[in-house]
Scaffold this motif. Structure first.
Motif, PDB file in Angstrom:
ATOM      1  N   PHE A 251      -3.337  13.775  -1.763  1.00 35.71           N
ATOM      2  CA  PHE A 251      -3.089  12.766  -2.788  1.00 35.71           C
ATOM      3  C   PHE A 251      -3.819  11.480  -2.407  1.00 35.71           C
ATOM      4  CE2 PHE A 251       0.364  12.853   0.274  1.00 35.71           C
ATOM      5  CZ  PHE A 251       0.429  11.544   0.717  1.00 35.71           C
ATOM      6  N   GLY A 252      -3.984  10.613  -3.404  1.00 35.41           N
ATOM      7  CA  GLY A 252      -4.691   9.357  -3.178  1.00 35.41           C
ATOM      8  C   GLY A 252      -3.740   8.225  -2.815  1.00 35.41           C
ATOM      9  N   THR A 253      -4.103   7.011  -3.192  1.00 32.65           N
ATOM     10  CA  THR A 253      -3.302   5.851  -2.801  1.00 32.65           C
ATOM     11  C   THR A 253      -2.040   5.693  -3.640  1.00 32.65           C
ATOM     12  OG1 THR A 253      -4.718   4.496  -4.231  1.00 32.65           O
ATOM     13  CG2 THR A 253      -5.254   4.563  -1.877  1.00 32.65           C
ATOM     14  N   GLN A 254      -2.007   6.311  -4.830  1.00 29.28           N
ATOM     15  CA  GLN A 254      -0.802   6.340  -5.660  1.00 29.28           C
ATOM     16  C   GLN A 254      -0.213   4.937  -5.889  1.00 29.28           C
ATOM     17  OE1 GLN A 254       1.618   9.222  -3.488  1.00 29.28           O
ATOM     18  NE2 GLN A 254       0.962  10.839  -4.880  1.00 29.28           N
ATOM     19  N   GLY A 255      -1.076   4.002  -6.283  1.00 24.25           N
ATOM     20  CA  GLY A 255      -0.600   2.664  -6.600  1.00 24.25           C
ATOM     21  C   GLY A 255      -0.419   1.754  -5.405  1.00 24.25           C
ATOM     22  N   ARG A 256      -0.676   2.254  -4.194  1.00 16.45           N
ATOM     23  CA  ARG A 256      -0.556   1.422  -2.992  1.00 16.45           C
ATOM     24  C   ARG A 256      -1.931   1.020  -2.468  1.00 16.45           C
ATOM     25  NH1 ARG A 256       1.123   3.608   1.315  1.00 16.45           N
ATOM     26  NH2 ARG A 256       2.208   1.820   2.210  1.00 16.45           N
ATOM     27  N   GLY A 257      -2.915   1.056  -3.346  1.00 21.28           N
ATOM     28  CA  GLY A 257      -4.274   0.755  -2.933  1.00 21.28           C
ATOM     29  C   GLY A 257      -4.459  -0.656  -2.420  1.00 21.28           C
ATOM     30  N   GLY A 258      -3.664  -1.589  -2.926  1.00 19.53           N
ATOM     31  CA  GLY A 258      -3.780  -2.971  -2.456  1.00 19.53           C
ATOM     32  C   GLY A 258      -3.487  -3.084  -0.980  1.00 19.53           C
ATOM     33  N   TYR A 259      -2.439  -2.372  -0.523  1.00 20.66           N
ATOM     34  CA  TYR A 259      -2.124  -2.350   0.910  1.00 20.66           C
ATOM     35  C   TYR A 259      -3.204  -1.594   1.682  1.00 20.66           C
ATOM     36  CZ  TYR A 259      -0.090  -0.556   5.232  1.00 20.66           C
ATOM     37  OH  TYR A 259       0.112  -0.204   6.538  1.00 20.66           O
ATOM     38  N   PHE A 260      -3.549  -0.399   1.187  1.00 21.69           N
ATOM     39  CA  PHE A 260      -4.501   0.431   1.918  1.00 21.69           C
ATOM     40  C   PHE A 260      -5.859  -0.249   2.044  1.00 21.69           C
ATOM     41  CE2 PHE A 260      -7.764   3.699   2.216  1.00 21.69           C
ATOM     42  CZ  PHE A 260      -7.284   4.492   3.237  1.00 21.69           C
ATOM     43  N   ASP A 261      -6.261  -0.974   1.018  1.00 20.17           N
ATOM     44  CA  ASP A 261      -7.605  -1.560   1.016  1.00 20.17           C
ATOM     45  C   ASP A 261      -7.785  -2.599   2.108  1.00 20.17           C
ATOM     46  OD1 ASP A 261     -10.043  -1.320  -0.862  1.00 20.17           O
ATOM     47  OD2 ASP A 261      -9.888  -3.476  -0.516  1.00 20.17           O
ATOM     48  N   THR A 262      -6.697  -3.196   2.565  1.00 22.86           N
ATOM     49  CA  THR A 262      -6.808  -4.187   3.636  1.00 22.86           C
ATOM     50  C   THR A 262      -6.981  -3.538   5.006  1.00 22.86           C
ATOM     51  OG1 THR A 262      -4.416  -4.308   3.943  1.00 22.86           O
ATOM     52  CG2 THR A 262      -5.389  -5.805   2.342  1.00 22.86           C
ATOM     53  N   PHE A 263      -6.765  -2.216   5.082  1.00 24.46           N
ATOM     54  CA  PHE A 263      -6.841  -1.542   6.379  1.00 24.46           C
ATOM     55  C   PHE A 263      -7.881  -0.426   6.411  1.00 24.46           C
ATOM     56  CE2 PHE A 263      -2.566  -3.361   6.213  1.00 24.46           C
ATOM     57  CZ  PHE A 263      -2.546  -4.037   7.411  1.00 24.46           C
ATOM     58  N   GLY A 264      -7.860   0.487   5.444  1.00 21.54           N
ATOM     59  CA  GLY A 264      -8.776   1.607   5.465  1.00 21.54           C
ATOM     60  C   GLY A 264      -8.261   2.733   6.341  1.00 21.54           C
ATOM     61  N   ILE A 265      -8.906   3.886   6.228  1.00 19.81           N
ATOM     62  CA  ILE A 265      -8.395   5.099   6.865  1.00 19.81           C
ATOM     63  C   ILE A 265      -8.467   5.034   8.390  1.00 19.81           C
ATOM     64  CG2 ILE A 265     -10.590   6.368   6.879  1.00 19.81           C
ATOM     65  CD1 ILE A 265      -7.117   7.804   5.925  1.00 19.81           C
ATOM     66  N   GLY A 326     -10.250   8.092  -9.384  1.00 20.54           N
ATOM     67  CA  GLY A 326     -10.924   7.728  -8.148  1.00 20.54           C
ATOM     68  C   GLY A 326     -10.225   6.576  -7.460  1.00 20.54           C
ATOM     69  N   TYR A 327     -10.664   6.292  -6.252  1.00 17.86           N
ATOM     70  CA  TYR A 327     -10.023   5.233  -5.464  1.00 17.86           C
ATOM     71  C   TYR A 327     -10.101   3.887  -6.177  1.00 17.86           C
ATOM     72  CZ  TYR A 327      -9.235   1.928  -1.644  1.00 17.86           C
ATOM     73  OH  TYR A 327      -8.768   0.890  -0.863  1.00 17.86           O
ATOM     74  N   THR A 328     -11.267   3.551  -6.693  1.00 20.17           N
ATOM     75  CA  THR A 328     -11.428   2.241  -7.340  1.00 20.17           C
ATOM     76  C   THR A 328     -10.817   2.206  -8.736  1.00 20.17           C
ATOM     77  OG1 THR A 328     -13.657   2.893  -8.039  1.00 20.17           O
ATOM     78  CG2 THR A 328     -13.476   1.615  -6.007  1.00 20.17           C
ATOM     79  N   ASP A 329     -10.342   3.354  -9.231  1.00 17.05           N
ATOM     80  CA  ASP A 329      -9.608   3.357 -10.503  1.00 17.05           C
ATOM     81  C   ASP A 329      -8.184   2.852 -10.334  1.00 17.05           C
ATOM     82  OD1 ASP A 329     -11.801   4.455 -11.848  1.00 17.05           O
ATOM     83  OD2 ASP A 329     -11.199   6.502 -11.339  1.00 17.05           O
ATOM     84  N   ASP A 330      -7.698   2.811  -9.110  1.00 16.05           N
ATOM     85  CA  ASP A 330      -6.376   2.262  -8.835  1.00 16.05           C
ATOM     86  C   ASP A 330      -6.406   0.776  -9.156  1.00 16.05           C
ATOM     87  OD1 ASP A 330      -4.081   1.135  -7.624  1.00 16.05           O
ATOM     88  OD2 ASP A 330      -4.027   2.691  -6.089  1.00 16.05           O
ATOM     89  N   PRO A 331      -5.548   0.311 -10.080  1.00 13.55           N
ATOM     90  CA  PRO A 331      -5.601  -1.110 -10.479  1.00 13.55           C
ATOM     91  C   PRO A 331      -5.298  -2.079  -9.345  1.00 13.55           C
ATOM     92  CG  PRO A 331      -3.647  -0.023 -11.387  1.00 13.55           C
ATOM     93  CD  PRO A 331      -4.516   1.048 -10.819  1.00 13.55           C
TER      94      PRO A 331
END
Length: 540
Positions: A251-265, A326-331
């Protein structure tokens, strides 16, 4: 009664040596005092981490009799909640029937307070000292669990230290602080945070939690390595070709992309979880199971790893496919973000045991299945007299951490029939679900919280261990943050960018193409990330 002293035959002990005090490590043991008055304070009790992980873990310990009878679980946060409202919020997250939930929840209370200023902390201290005062003469334990973002650790720990440190002087009393990752963003920020916390609490009171260290199979890896004689002779560069440590999510970021984007995998998974598993695979046998003996060996291994070279890295970011965004489709993700959601990194341990052996750490989101595993591939059998290509028939030891915990060993055996020397790859398989039916394997959080209550730090990250891990990845992370490395697109639900296969090939990994899992359909249905989920049990 005095302790017995064992003297090797032919040796002489001086009288002064017989009376010399034992070292702290020799005297070490962990236990929970039966009469302990235990107060567990969950900081950030109104947040998602507390309700999803912390409180369910505490309920598991409570239901199974691992917590003292005299226990109180006190939530602390800024949200205006009553005890009743907190219990209603937690109830859907708990397991069991209504009676079981109620039995646990009546031990849960709530204190509202800010993380700055004195009023909230003084209110919390009043609750703690009030209940401890009723048990005069009993040892008291305070466990502070920071289910909070690390950005507020300094002010929270300062408030706790200033206002909530009045622990009774009763023998056996203790105070411990559990902090969650991420511990900084790079070496310098991690050291800055460690320095601030270290000025407030000594290392013996700090428990840096990495939940992968609490997983059943991570702990079994330690036992398996050092308790079995047959593994010792092959566990080195002469016999092992490469090691893969893999983490996959479907699964992807599921709406938590804002948190994930500050850290990365890399920060989210590889620098901590997978690097800790690498240390367990590569470490030398410790002198004992004392926590610092174990962590000493892990630090030695991590210090032997040079910073990651950019040509040993493949990064990726998932794109929309099959109706999935996609990842960048997460608002919540910034437009045009280049944050990697996939990374494969090759490391080398520069010591006598492992010199030249590639360790490939791989992690990714929105991949084709979900699994976490360690795969140790051996070199081909020399002077292979049975025909065929030994390069394509490699022995492998696989430890599957999730899902469906298992250990299996791929071996070359004779294929049934009249043909002489007709070989095939088969497996010795320890499936925990089949071998131990009815045994509940707990989540990592109950185990680690219980370790903290017992005072056992072996599955928590020590400061020098953290420093060594950050030193490996900090130059790479700065290069990623500056956009110096390409980020390859890969479709949602795929195996990741094809460039990762090239990295594996350079590391010497060889697929056992002739290997067929006999229960492929059943295994794929029950364990898509397991030994047979993809037919050859070899590919990422």
């Amino acid at each position: 009664m005095s302790e017995a002293v064992l003297v090797p035959q032919g040796s002489i002990l001086l009288e002064s040596e017989l009376s010399a005090p034992l070292s702290e490590r020799e005297c070490w043991h962990c236990s929970v005092e039966k009469k302990l008055c235990l107060s567990i304070v969950v900081l950030g009790a109104s947040g998602d981490l507390a309700s999803k992980k912390t409180y369910p873990a505490l309920q598991f310990l409570f239901r199974n009799g691992f917590l003292p009878h005299n226990v109180s679980i006190i939530g602390y946060a800024r949200s205006p909640l009553t005890d009743h409202q907190l219990r209603d919020k937690l109830r859907p997250r708990l397991s069991g029937g209504e009676e079981e939930r109620d039995a646990f929840l009546k031990h849960c209370t709530y204190v509202q307070g800010d993380y700055v200023g004195s009023q909230g902390w003084q209110g919390l201290e009043g609750v703690l000292s009030g209940r401890e005062g009723k048990y005069h003469g009993c040892p008291c334990g305070r466990l502070y669990y920071l289910a909070l973002p690390p950005s507020v650790y300094p002010q929270v720990c300062s408030g706790l230290k200033t206002y909530c440190d009045a622990l009774p002087k009763t023998e056996g009393s203790w105070l411990r602080v559990i902090v969650e990752k991420p511990f900084g963003r790079d070496l310098s920020s991690s050291e800055e945070l460690a320095e601030v916390l270290g000025q407030l609490y000594p290392e013996s009171q700090l428990y840096r939690i990495d939940h992968y260290l609490g997983k059943e199979m991570a702990q079994n890896l330690f036992v398996m390595r050092f308790a079995n004689m047959f593994l010792s002779p092959v566990w080195n560069r002469n016999c092992i070709s490469n090691v893969q440590i893999t983490f996959k999510e479907d699964f992807g970021t599921q709406g938590r992309g804002g948190y994930f984007d500050t850290f990365g995998i890399i920060r989210d998974v590889i620098q901590n979880h997978l690097t800790q598993l690498l240390a367990f695979v590569a470490m030398e046998k410790p002198l004992s199971i004392h926590p610092d003996d174990i962590r000493d060996e892990k630090v030695k291994v991590l210090r032997c790893i040079q910073p990651v070279q950019e040509h040993h890295v493949v990064l990726g970011q998932y794109t929309a496919a099959d109706g999935q965004p996609g990842y960048t489709d997460d608002p919540t993700v910034p437009s045009g973000s280049k944050t990697p959601t996939f990374a494969a990194v090759t490391l080398f341990v520069d010591n006598d045991r492992w010199s030249g052996v590639p360790f490939v750490l791989k992690a990714g989101k929105a991949l084709n299945d979900r699994k976490a595993e360690i795969r140790v591939q051996l070199r081909p059998t020399p002077h292979f007299v049975f025909g065929g290509n030994p390069e394509r028939m490699r022995n492998e030891l696989v430890v599957r951490l999730q899902p469906d915990e298992a250990i299996y060993l791929k071996m070359i055996v004779k294929r049934p029939g009249l043909e002489t020397g007709d070989c095939a790859i088969s497996e010795l398989d320890l499936d925990y679900g089949k071998r131990y039916p009815g045994v509940v394997i707990p989540d990592a959080y109950p185990r680690l919280i219980l370790d903290a209550i017992r005072g056992d730090q072996q599955h928590f990250v020590r400061r020098d261990e953290l420093r060594a891990a950050w030193a490996i990845f900090t130059p790479l992370l700065h290069a990623v943050d500056e956009g110096r490395l390409p980020v390859h697109p890969y479709p949602y639900g795929s195996r990741g960018p094809p460039e990762a296969d090239e990295l594996l090939a350079r590391a010497g990994f060889v697929q056992n193409l002739d290997y067929k899992w006999p229960h492929k359909a059943a295994a794929a249905a029950s364990s898509p990330g397991g030994a047979g989920g993809n037919g050859n049990g070899a590919r990422l």
